[in-house]
Design a protein around this motif. Sequence first.
Motif, PDB file in Angstrom:
ATOM      1  N   GLU A 155       0.833  -1.205   0.000  1.00 36.34           N
ATOM      2  CA  GLU A 155       0.000   0.000   0.000  1.00 36.34           C
ATOM      3  C   GLU A 155       0.868   1.256   0.000  1.00 36.34           C
ATOM      4  O   GLU A 155       0.531   2.258  -0.643  1.00 36.34           O
ATOM      5  CB  GLU A 155      -0.923  -0.007   1.217  1.00 36.34           C
ATOM      6  CG  GLU A 155      -1.888   1.161   1.295  1.00 36.34           C
ATOM      7  CD  GLU A 155      -2.861   1.233   0.131  1.00 36.34           C
ATOM      8  OE1 GLU A 155      -3.403   2.323  -0.104  1.00 36.34           O
ATOM      9  OE2 GLU A 155      -3.073   0.203  -0.552  1.00 36.34           O
ATOM     10  N   GLN A 277     -14.256  -0.014   0.669  1.00 34.28           N
ATOM     11  CA  GLN A 277     -13.077   0.793   0.351  1.00 34.28           C
ATOM     12  C   GLN A 277     -13.344   1.751  -0.805  1.00 34.28           C
ATOM     13  O   GLN A 277     -12.835   2.871  -0.821  1.00 34.28           O
ATOM     14  CB  GLN A 277     -11.899  -0.140   0.020  1.00 34.28           C
ATOM     15  CG  GLN A 277     -10.547   0.535   0.071  1.00 34.28           C
ATOM     16  CD  GLN A 277     -10.041   0.975  -1.297  1.00 34.28           C
ATOM     17  OE1 GLN A 277     -10.629   0.648  -2.311  1.00 34.28           O
ATOM     18  NE2 GLN A 277      -8.958   1.729  -1.321  1.00 34.28           N
ATOM     19  N   GLN A 278     -14.160   1.344  -1.749  1.00 33.96           N
ATOM     20  CA  GLN A 278     -14.392   2.185  -2.919  1.00 33.96           C
ATOM     21  C   GLN A 278     -15.438   3.274  -2.689  1.00 33.96           C
ATOM     22  O   GLN A 278     -15.337   4.358  -3.258  1.00 33.96           O
ATOM     23  CB  GLN A 278     -14.793   1.320  -4.117  1.00 33.96           C
ATOM     24  CG  GLN A 278     -13.629   0.566  -4.730  1.00 33.96           C
ATOM     25  CD  GLN A 278     -12.523   1.494  -5.181  1.00 33.96           C
ATOM     26  OE1 GLN A 278     -12.750   2.430  -5.937  1.00 33.96           O
ATOM     27  NE2 GLN A 278     -11.306   1.235  -4.707  1.00 33.96           N
ATOM     28  N   THR A 280     -15.757   5.058  -0.252  1.00 35.10           N
ATOM     29  CA  THR A 280     -15.171   6.220   0.414  1.00 35.10           C
ATOM     30  C   THR A 280     -15.053   7.390  -0.549  1.00 35.10           C
ATOM     31  O   THR A 280     -15.104   8.550  -0.148  1.00 35.10           O
ATOM     32  CB  THR A 280     -13.767   5.911   0.966  1.00 35.10           C
ATOM     33  OG1 THR A 280     -12.903   5.522  -0.110  1.00 35.10           O
ATOM     34  CG2 THR A 280     -13.817   4.822   2.033  1.00 35.10           C
ATOM     35  N   LEU A 334     -10.709   0.585  10.887  1.00 36.03           N
ATOM     36  CA  LEU A 334     -11.688   0.863   9.833  1.00 36.03           C
ATOM     37  C   LEU A 334     -12.745   1.851  10.318  1.00 36.03           C
ATOM     38  O   LEU A 334     -13.100   2.798   9.598  1.00 36.03           O
ATOM     39  CB  LEU A 334     -12.369  -0.433   9.389  1.00 36.03           C
ATOM     40  CG  LEU A 334     -11.703  -1.259   8.290  1.00 36.03           C
ATOM     41  CD1 LEU A 334     -12.519  -2.509   8.011  1.00 36.03           C
ATOM     42  CD2 LEU A 334     -11.555  -0.436   7.015  1.00 36.03           C
ATOM     43  N   GLN A 338     -13.588   5.537   8.806  1.00 37.54           N
ATOM     44  CA  GLN A 338     -14.882   5.862   8.209  1.00 37.54           C
ATOM     45  C   GLN A 338     -15.525   7.086   8.854  1.00 37.54           C
ATOM     46  O   GLN A 338     -16.144   7.907   8.174  1.00 37.54           O
ATOM     47  CB  GLN A 338     -15.798   4.640   8.276  1.00 37.54           C
ATOM     48  CG  GLN A 338     -15.403   3.596   7.242  1.00 37.54           C
ATOM     49  CD  GLN A 338     -15.873   2.203   7.583  1.00 37.54           C
ATOM     50  OE1 GLN A 338     -16.332   1.935   8.690  1.00 37.54           O
ATOM     51  NE2 GLN A 338     -15.763   1.303   6.626  1.00 37.54           N
ATOM     52  N   GLU A 375      -8.618   8.190   4.958  1.00 38.76           N
ATOM     53  CA  GLU A 375      -8.865   7.044   4.074  1.00 38.76           C
ATOM     54  C   GLU A 375      -7.637   6.163   3.948  1.00 38.76           C
ATOM     55  O   GLU A 375      -7.713   4.940   4.107  1.00 38.76           O
ATOM     56  CB  GLU A 375      -9.307   7.551   2.698  1.00 38.76           C
ATOM     57  CG  GLU A 375     -10.141   6.547   1.903  1.00 38.76           C
ATOM     58  CD  GLU A 375      -9.344   5.394   1.330  1.00 38.76           C
ATOM     59  OE1 GLU A 375      -9.918   4.325   1.072  1.00 38.76           O
ATOM     60  OE2 GLU A 375      -8.115   5.570   1.117  1.00 38.76           O
ATOM     61  N   GLN A 376      -6.495   6.752   3.668  1.00 36.25           N
ATOM     62  CA  GLN A 376      -5.287   5.965   3.432  1.00 36.25           C
ATOM     63  C   GLN A 376      -4.719   5.390   4.727  1.00 36.25           C
ATOM     64  O   GLN A 376      -4.203   4.277   4.744  1.00 36.25           O
ATOM     65  CB  GLN A 376      -4.224   6.813   2.732  1.00 36.25           C
ATOM     66  CG  GLN A 376      -4.614   7.297   1.345  1.00 36.25           C
ATOM     67  CD  GLN A 376      -4.542   6.196   0.300  1.00 36.25           C
ATOM     68  OE1 GLN A 376      -4.487   5.016   0.607  1.00 36.25           O
ATOM     69  NE2 GLN A 376      -4.560   6.589  -0.961  1.00 36.25           N
ATOM     70  N   ILE A 379      -8.293   3.123   6.363  1.00 37.29           N
ATOM     71  CA  ILE A 379      -9.166   2.253   5.562  1.00 37.29           C
ATOM     72  C   ILE A 379      -8.384   1.450   4.539  1.00 37.29           C
ATOM     73  O   ILE A 379      -8.421   0.214   4.542  1.00 37.29           O
ATOM     74  CB  ILE A 379     -10.284   3.085   4.886  1.00 37.29           C
ATOM     75  CG1 ILE A 379     -11.157   3.747   5.954  1.00 37.29           C
ATOM     76  CG2 ILE A 379     -11.132   2.191   3.980  1.00 37.29           C
ATOM     77  CD1 ILE A 379     -12.258   4.642   5.403  1.00 37.29           C
ATOM     78  N   SER A 380      -7.632   2.119   3.671  1.00 33.35           N
ATOM     79  CA  SER A 380      -6.890   1.383   2.638  1.00 33.35           C
ATOM     80  C   SER A 380      -5.852   0.442   3.236  1.00 33.35           C
ATOM     81  O   SER A 380      -5.670  -0.680   2.753  1.00 33.35           O
ATOM     82  CB  SER A 380      -6.215   2.360   1.671  1.00 33.35           C
ATOM     83  OG  SER A 380      -7.167   2.938   0.808  1.00 33.35           O
ATOM     84  N   THR A 383      -7.854  -2.525   4.440  1.00 36.58           N
ATOM     85  CA  THR A 383      -8.588  -3.254   3.399  1.00 36.58           C
ATOM     86  C   THR A 383      -7.757  -4.364   2.779  1.00 36.58           C
ATOM     87  O   THR A 383      -8.180  -5.529   2.707  1.00 36.58           O
ATOM     88  CB  THR A 383      -9.048  -2.284   2.290  1.00 36.58           C
ATOM     89  OG1 THR A 383     -10.009  -1.377   2.838  1.00 36.58           O
ATOM     90  CG2 THR A 383      -9.685  -3.044   1.131  1.00 36.58           C
ATOM     91  N   TRP A 384      -6.548  -4.022   2.320  1.00 34.50           N
ATOM     92  CA  TRP A 384      -5.743  -5.012   1.602  1.00 34.50           C
ATOM     93  C   TRP A 384      -5.205  -6.086   2.536  1.00 34.50           C
ATOM     94  O   TRP A 384      -5.035  -7.244   2.134  1.00 34.50           O
ATOM     95  CB  TRP A 384      -4.618  -4.325   0.835  1.00 34.50           C
ATOM     96  CG  TRP A 384      -5.158  -3.494  -0.284  1.00 34.50           C
ATOM     97  CD1 TRP A 384      -5.306  -2.134  -0.311  1.00 34.50           C
ATOM     98  CD2 TRP A 384      -5.682  -3.977  -1.525  1.00 34.50           C
ATOM     99  NE1 TRP A 384      -5.873  -1.747  -1.503  1.00 34.50           N
ATOM    100  CE2 TRP A 384      -6.114  -2.852  -2.265  1.00 34.50           C
ATOM    101  CE3 TRP A 384      -5.816  -5.249  -2.084  1.00 34.50           C
ATOM    102  CZ2 TRP A 384      -6.672  -2.960  -3.539  1.00 34.50           C
ATOM    103  CZ3 TRP A 384      -6.371  -5.361  -3.353  1.00 34.50           C
ATOM    104  CH2 TRP A 384      -6.795  -4.230  -4.056  1.00 34.50           C
TER     105      TRP A 384
END
Length: 496
Positions: A155, A277-278, A280, A334, A338, A375-376, A379-380, A383-384
């Motif tokens: 990431e 994730q998307q 967002t 997360l 959010q 977000e980064q 969340i991101s 996510t991965w």
Amino acid sequence: MSSSNAAKDAGSASERDRVVRRQKTAATLATFGGLLFGYDTGVISGALIYIRDDLQLSAVAEGFVVSCLLIGAAFGATFGGRFADRYGRRTTLRLAAVVFIVATLSSAVAPTYGLLITSRVVLGLAVGAVSAVVPMYISEIAGSRRRGILVNRNELMVVGGQLIADVLNAIISRTVGGEGVWRIMLGIAVVPAIVLLIGMFFVPESPRWYASRGRYEEAATSLREIRIESDVKPVVKVMRQAARGTETHEGRSSFSYLRLRWVRHVVLLAIGIAVVQQVTGINTIVYYAPTTLQQTGFSGDAALTATIAVGAMGVIAVLVGMTLIGKVARRRMLAIGQIGVIASMALLALSFALPDSTTRGYLILFFMVVFVFFEQCFISTVTWVLLSEILPMKIRGFAMGIAVFVLWTANFLVSQLFPILTEAVGSSWTFGLFAVLNVFALVFTLKKIPETKGHSLEELEIKFRKEFSRPSDNLADVDEDDAADNDVPPATPGQR
């Protein structure tokens, strides 16, 4: 302590240092796929200003230049996942690197809109493949303690690639300029593609892929490159337990596992994580930041320069997230992300409703940067890691391909609809809609997403199987069907 014990401890420490270095090296080489992922998705935001004028694009065509790569990425994730299950993670990444090289050069020299679109769709196949396979590969070679940090190296490379794209776009725009400058911006990606291709000849294959094929001796050999010797036998034993057999799974055999309730549950959960994730709205910022800032009064060069702040915050946020993910529960991260995304999107929407002024432009840029941080960072980064952790061993590539296919499809829809929505209802209402969507994402996180921190991949699989199976599920039936499909004998009771 006796001299023999001291020597033994020193030898053990030396061996641990060796395997840690080996894990880091393998992860770093694989993450050049993430760098390409980031660069190729980020570079278009700056190049689009010049492509739009050079090729005389409409709003719809402009959106498609951005989103056509995402169509290829959706299918690349699916085929890449299946290919990785059948032929291995390394081979898949080598093939993706070749596609990167060919499609990058083709897009850079494309004389027409049609050839540019075709080249970017093919480029998307490679982007989708690496987005699915790289996190999975790193997760499979890492131990549970280092898994979150190592997966998030990918990431970091993704946002690093986006930042490099932003910086190079600004430099090239100011120093080269002129017609066709976008070709240089797109063509630079051939360099990391070559590094990825060469690097994949110097890393071990995933031991868990060998185990999923029933090739336990090769799994043990691979483990010796990335684990200390005393860990090898216990890890292989747990892999056998999780695999529950030695049969291979090719063609339609992967689909047969979806008959099992626990597998369906986990795959649907992965799809939900991908959609969260998307929605967002991160890619509305990554792809359209310069265009959006131009609409607030920034000149073309100023918008490209200001976008560097967005890319830089992405890198900073991931670095912070990499520190936190080893200490904070995944689900809590997360939820925090959010809440921050909801607030920053709402404030961004309100900022667009203000009268035109220089202050309004900088306020919008500020809330973009705040949004990117939440977000980064929260969340991101999670996510991965979650996607690489929760999926079943035997069909991990296949299932990862499904989840990432949905992720890229959602990415495509968001990216294609964003310029149309902003033109129809305005930026304020568009960003307000994203704030509302993230309220639903927060509810999903709190109610559905399990905690995975501190568990090995095999422990998680066994846990999900026990928790979400139903009495009528019969893994033996699936295994026997798979064996018939692949002309191999079913596993014996002792192997189960």
